[in-house]
Design a protein around this motif. Structure first.
Motif, PDB file in Angstrom:
ATOM      1  N   ALA A 260       0.820  -1.215   0.000  1.00 16.97           N
ATOM      2  CA  ALA A 260       0.000   0.000   0.000  1.00 16.97           C
ATOM      3  C   ALA A 260       0.852   1.263   0.000  1.00 16.97           C
ATOM      4  O   ALA A 260       0.369   2.342   0.346  1.00 16.97           O
ATOM      5  N   ALA A 261       2.103   1.152  -0.407  1.00 15.80           N
ATOM      6  CA  ALA A 261       3.043   2.275  -0.286  1.00 15.80           C
ATOM      7  C   ALA A 261       2.588   3.524  -1.033  1.00 15.80           C
ATOM      8  O   ALA A 261       2.636   4.630  -0.501  1.00 15.80           O
ATOM      9  N   HIS A 262       2.157   3.370  -2.289  1.00 14.32           N
ATOM     10  CA  HIS A 262       1.747   4.535  -3.072  1.00 14.32           C
ATOM     11  C   HIS A 262       0.445   5.122  -2.550  1.00 14.32           C
ATOM     12  O   HIS A 262       0.196   6.325  -2.710  1.00 14.32           O
ATOM     13  N   LEU A 263      -0.361   4.299  -1.934  1.00 16.56           N
ATOM     14  CA  LEU A 263      -1.622   4.764  -1.358  1.00 16.56           C
ATOM     15  C   LEU A 263      -1.383   5.568  -0.085  1.00 16.56           C
ATOM     16  O   LEU A 263      -1.806   6.714   0.034  1.00 16.56           O
ATOM     17  N   THR A 264      -0.693   4.973   0.872  1.00 13.10           N
ATOM     18  CA  THR A 264      -0.480   5.654   2.153  1.00 13.10           C
ATOM     19  C   THR A 264       0.553   6.763   2.047  1.00 13.10           C
ATOM     20  O   THR A 264       0.446   7.793   2.696  1.00 13.10           O
ATOM     21  N   GLY A 265       1.576   6.569   1.187  1.00 13.37           N
ATOM     22  CA  GLY A 265       2.700   7.486   1.206  1.00 13.37           C
ATOM     23  C   GLY A 265       3.487   7.272   2.487  1.00 13.37           C
ATOM     24  O   GLY A 265       3.436   6.194   3.094  1.00 13.37           O
ATOM     25  N   TYR A 266       4.187   8.307   2.947  1.00 16.24           N
ATOM     26  CA  TYR A 266       4.995   8.163   4.152  1.00 16.24           C
ATOM     27  C   TYR A 266       5.244   9.536   4.763  1.00 16.24           C
ATOM     28  O   TYR A 266       4.996  10.575   4.135  1.00 16.24           O
ATOM     29  N   VAL A 267       5.716   9.532   5.994  1.00 18.59           N
ATOM     30  CA  VAL A 267       6.073  10.778   6.683  1.00 18.59           C
ATOM     31  C   VAL A 267       7.590  10.836   6.845  1.00 18.59           C
ATOM     32  O   VAL A 267       8.279   9.815   6.763  1.00 18.59           O
ATOM     33  N   HIS A 268       8.072  12.033   7.095  1.00 22.85           N
ATOM     34  CA  HIS A 268       9.492  12.204   7.351  1.00 22.85           C
ATOM     35  C   HIS A 268       9.675  13.501   8.117  1.00 22.85           C
ATOM     36  O   HIS A 268       8.776  14.346   8.165  1.00 22.85           O
ATOM     37  N   LYS A 269      10.842  13.652   8.716  1.00 17.16           N
ATOM     38  CA  LYS A 269      11.137  14.879   9.453  1.00 17.16           C
ATOM     39  C   LYS A 269      11.082  16.078   8.507  1.00 17.16           C
ATOM     40  O   LYS A 269      11.567  16.018   7.390  1.00 17.16           O
ATOM     41  N   VAL A 270      10.466  17.150   8.969  1.00 16.51           N
ATOM     42  CA  VAL A 270      10.309  18.347   8.157  1.00 16.51           C
ATOM     43  C   VAL A 270      11.684  18.928   7.812  1.00 16.51           C
ATOM     44  O   VAL A 270      12.606  18.908   8.629  1.00 16.51           O
ATOM     45  N   THR A 271      11.829  19.401   6.584  1.00 15.06           N
ATOM     46  CA  THR A 271      13.103  19.956   6.139  1.00 15.06           C
ATOM     47  C   THR A 271      13.160  21.460   6.407  1.00 15.06           C
ATOM     48  O   THR A 271      12.136  22.106   6.644  1.00 15.06           O
ATOM     49  N   ALA A 272      14.354  22.001   6.327  1.00 11.95           N
ATOM     50  CA  ALA A 272      14.534  23.449   6.521  1.00 11.95           C
ATOM     51  C   ALA A 272      13.737  24.223   5.482  1.00 11.95           C
ATOM     52  O   ALA A 272      13.164  25.278   5.780  1.00 11.95           O
ATOM     53  N   GLU A 273      13.680  23.700   4.274  1.00 12.09           N
ATOM     54  CA  GLU A 273      12.930  24.372   3.210  1.00 12.09           C
ATOM     55  C   GLU A 273      11.436  24.363   3.514  1.00 12.09           C
ATOM     56  O   GLU A 273      10.735  25.357   3.303  1.00 12.09           O
ATOM     57  N   GLU A 274      10.939  23.234   4.026  1.00 12.41           N
ATOM     58  CA  GLU A 274       9.509  23.142   4.363  1.00 12.41           C
ATOM     59  C   GLU A 274       9.146  24.035   5.541  1.00 12.41           C
ATOM     60  O   GLU A 274       8.019  24.538   5.630  1.00 12.41           O
ATOM     61  N   LEU A 275      10.092  24.244   6.446  1.00 17.48           N
ATOM     62  CA  LEU A 275       9.829  25.109   7.600  1.00 17.48           C
ATOM     63  C   LEU A 275       9.549  26.552   7.178  1.00 17.48           C
ATOM     64  O   LEU A 275       8.851  27.287   7.879  1.00 17.48           O
ATOM     65  N   LYS A 276      10.093  26.940   6.025  1.00 17.45           N
ATOM     66  CA  LYS A 276       9.877  28.307   5.550  1.00 17.45           C
ATOM     67  C   LYS A 276       8.422  28.537   5.155  1.00 17.45           C
ATOM     68  O   LYS A 276       7.904  29.656   5.286  1.00 17.45           O
ATOM     69  N   THR A 277       7.758  27.498   4.678  1.00 19.33           N
ATOM     70  CA  THR A 277       6.370  27.636   4.241  1.00 19.33           C
ATOM     71  C   THR A 277       5.376  27.025   5.214  1.00 19.33           C
ATOM     72  O   THR A 277       4.172  27.178   5.050  1.00 19.33           O
ATOM     73  N   ASN A 278       5.869  26.300   6.204  1.00 22.14           N
ATOM     74  CA  ASN A 278       5.003  25.693   7.222  1.00 22.14           C
ATOM     75  C   ASN A 278       5.378  26.280   8.576  1.00 22.14           C
ATOM     76  O   ASN A 278       6.127  25.698   9.358  1.00 22.14           O
ATOM     77  N   LYS A 279       4.843  27.455   8.851  1.00 23.63           N
ATOM     78  CA  LYS A 279       5.259  28.234  10.016  1.00 23.63           C
ATOM     79  C   LYS A 279       4.903  27.569  11.344  1.00 23.63           C
ATOM     80  O   LYS A 279       5.508  27.874  12.369  1.00 23.63           O
TER      81      LYS A 279
END
Length: 671
Positions: A260-279
């Motif tokens: 079910a990998a493509h269905l569920t996807g996965y999580v990971h630690k937020v990146t520095a780049e993502e922190l800029k848009t996810n306050k």
């Protein structure tokens, strides 16, 4: 006259006093603002240089810098803003100035605002007199005294679980095994042990040595090496190696793994780049990276609870500075059936392909499979460079989501052409088209181009036989009879070119690359699912559900409802009488020994199905191209299960005949 003179002196003195006070105030503010500027930029070295000599004698620069770093990093302070409070006056006493300030900062527990005051005193330095900051712990927080410390308590939030329709988790917060080494317990032949550990963890010995040689490592310390799944078969072997220790930690886990990998996807630690848009995320937070984990991030996301507080030298709590309650993510229940999901994956896992399934009477999607696949647990727990390289270099593209994309449908499209022809009166199912031979062209204007078929089955070349034998020529002629304009209009009524209302983003199916059928040959080829027709598998599945729903297209959906009721996406696309004709003919495709789908025949089960072999090649003369194999089927007597499977590069495997047993297997095991 004398009074007038004295009054003038009074006014002059008053002006002088106001001017002098104003000048002193400006000097104080200027000195403090330079300190504040360094503070907001976290330049603690510069802050220290702005302090008076007495403060420097009480705290060394190294300790000063360390204290600010430790406190602010511990509470995840950022966006520090300090301003002189203009609404309050500066107070002067015993040669010192007490300046009111307002402080705000973002912390792990949220935004922290407070008022404080900073004392400054005049001091001569290198023949220059200036105002210097008098430092004390209360400069950091008003209630912080000498010997006090700042503490932060964390209450871990629970990310929402993704369940299948039967309550089985397919993505949940579970446990993983943290494999570590205690250096002093490595046996004498430790180098050999490290080689064995590296092999079992699929990492290099150099990676292990790098972690063990870190400056902070002590001989009796547990040094984390790699996180693995709790059910990893190598875990027991690892535990028998001297020096290896295991700690169990909370981790996001995916019980169905590759299935079910493509269905569920996965999580990971937020990146520095993502922190800029996810306050609203912190540097240690996790975030959904793909699949449902990403689509439903705002629903599933957990936020840890935090309390930041001051303790005295006896570790007794003095004051809470800020507190945020823990927020657990919300669970999601899907229409997916883990059994069908796993069955389809197991049948397809050796091939590049996809499998989708639904209840055609309700619209509940039961399976969404893409193969080859990957283990989403690897992304969460740490993927080796070799595994990542293998995934990226695999020509079968295991990271590519096939059920989300568009594919040439080939002959599984023929029932759609039939429905359009029947609706518009351009196709009489009983009338033979008098076809003979294995190739046909309308006239010489087509040059060397011919439509071909696999078998000359004789007469009558009517709709039933055309579906049973999958006759390309019959449906090419039907498309020409329907005409370009009608074909385009009707296909748009089936949803081609339109975004499909589905929880998981899908590619838009197309009738032509630029929106319109350009030539007569393209129209003919479109009739049997070639030309420039591209269909998304979920959309195709919805189109097929119309055959058991009287010509209505039921909307597929993924989020479970207690009382499943069909919601019509496209109403009365074609008459129910025509739907019954096509469904009965598709049943013959399976039950008739001559039918292209007869390999799916199951005694006692009335399966209606259609095979499809789509050619992928540059031209009709191209012999180096490949084929895509399809099979779609539904149980007519008990239409609660519709299954469609597709395999790429099926030319050497038998085309659609390679796919038929895959779908049959699902029906045999799910009755």
């Amino acid at each position: 006259m004398k009074c007038k003179f004295l009054w003038c002196i009074f006014i002059a003195l008053s002006i002088f006093t106001v001017t002098a006070c104003s000048s002193k105030s400006n000097m104080v503010k200027s000195s403090l603002n330079s300190y504040i500027d360094a503070w907001t930029k976290c330049n603690y070295d510069l802050m220290y240089s702005k302090m008076d000599k007495d403060s420097k004698s009480r705290i060394a620069k190294k300790d000063f810098v360390s204290r600010y770093n430790n406190i602010y990093s511990g509470i995840e302070a950022k966006n520090i803003n300090v301003k002189i409070d203009s609404s309050s006056d500066i107070k002067y006493e015993d040669g010192a100035a007490k300046v009111p300030i307002k402080v705000s900062m973002d912390t792990a527990a949220g935004k922290l605002d407070f008022s404080n005051s900073i004392s400054l005193k005049k001091e001569k330095d290198n023949d220059k007199t200036d105002w210097k900051v008098v430092w004390s712990p209360s400069n950091i927080f008003p209630d912080l005294k000498e010997g006090d410390k700042i503490r932060i308590d964390t209450v871990q939030g629970k990310r929402g679980t993704i369940y299948d329709r039967n309550g089985n988790p397919i993505a949940e917060d579970g446990r993983a095994a943290q494999i570590g080494i205690v250096p002093e317990t490595l046996e004498q032949n430790g180098e050999k042990s490290k080689e064995n550990i590296a092999a079992l963890l699929n990492i290099s010995k150099e990676d292990i040595n790098k972690k063990l040689s870190a400056s902070y490592v002590k001989k009796d310390m547990f040094v984390p090496i790699k996180i693995i799944q709790e059910d990893d078969s190598n875990l027991a072997v690892l535990q028998r190696i001297s020096g290896v220790k295991v700690q169990y930690i909370k981790e996001r886990v995916y019980p169905l793994k590759n299935a079910a990998a493509h269905l569920t996807g996965y999580v990971h630690k937020v990146t520095a780049e993502e922190l800029k848009t996810n306050k609203n995320y912190g540097p240690d937070d996790i975030i959904g990276k793909s699949g449902l984990e990403q689509i439903y991030e705002s629903t599933l996301r957990a936020q840890n609870g935090y309390e930041i507080y001051i303790v005295d030298k006896n570790n007794k709590k003095k004051k809470t500075l800020i507190k945020r309650k823990v927020h657990n993510g919300k669970d999601i229940k899907l229409t997916i059936d883990s059994k069908i999901q796993s069955l389809l994956y197991n049948e397809l896992q050796q091939d590049a392909g996809m499998g989708v399934s639904m209840n055609p009477k309700t619209g509940e999607v039961l399976a969404l499979v893409s193969t080859p696949s990957f283990d989403p647990n690897d992304f969460v727990m740490g993927m080796s460079s070799d595994t990542w390289k293998t995934l990226n270099e695999d020509k079968r593209r295991p990271l590519y989501n096939r059920f989300q994309s568009n594919v040439v449908p080939g002959s599984v499209f023929k029932p759609i052409t039939a429905a359009i022809g029947l609706k518009d009166g351009k196709l009489n199912p009983q009338v033979s088209k008098n076809i003979s031979g294995l190739k046909w062209q309308k006239d010489s204007s087509w040059g060397k181009y011919y439509v071909t078929r696999v078998e000359d089955y004789g007469e009558p070349s009517n709709l039933l036989n055309a579906l049973v034998y999958s006759d390309n020529i019959y449906f090419a002629k039907t498309a020409l009879d329907i005409g370009k304009d009608t074909m385009e209009t009707e296909l748009k009524n089936w949803g081609l070119g339109e975004g499909m209302p589905f929880e998981y983003g899908l590619s838009r199916s197309q009738l032509a690359s630029k929106g319109n059928i350009k030539t007569e040959v393209q129209l003919a080829d479109s009739g049997y699912g070639q030309g420039e027709i591209l269909l998304n598998p979920v959309h195709l599945m919805a189109m097929y559900d119309s055959f058991v729903n009287e010509g209505n297209i039921i909307k597929p959906y993924l989020i479970y409802k207690d009382n499943a009721k069909a919601q019509i996406w496209k109403k009365d696309v074609y008459p129910k009488e025509d739907a019954n004709i096509i469904l009965n003919d598709l049943e013959q495709v399976v039950s008739n020994p001559k039918g292209t789908g007869h390999e799916a025949y199951i005694p006692g089960m009335a399966l209606a199905g259609k095979t499809g072999t789509a050619e992928i090649k540059a031209s009709q003369e191209d012999t180096s191209g490949t084929e895509v194999g399809w099979f779609a089927a539904v149980n007519v007597d008990n239409p609660k299960l519709l299954v469609i499977a597709m395999v790429e590069n099926a030319k050497e495997k038998g085309g659609s005949h390679y796919v038929v047993p895959i779908v049959k297997s699902v029906f045999e095991q799910v009755r």
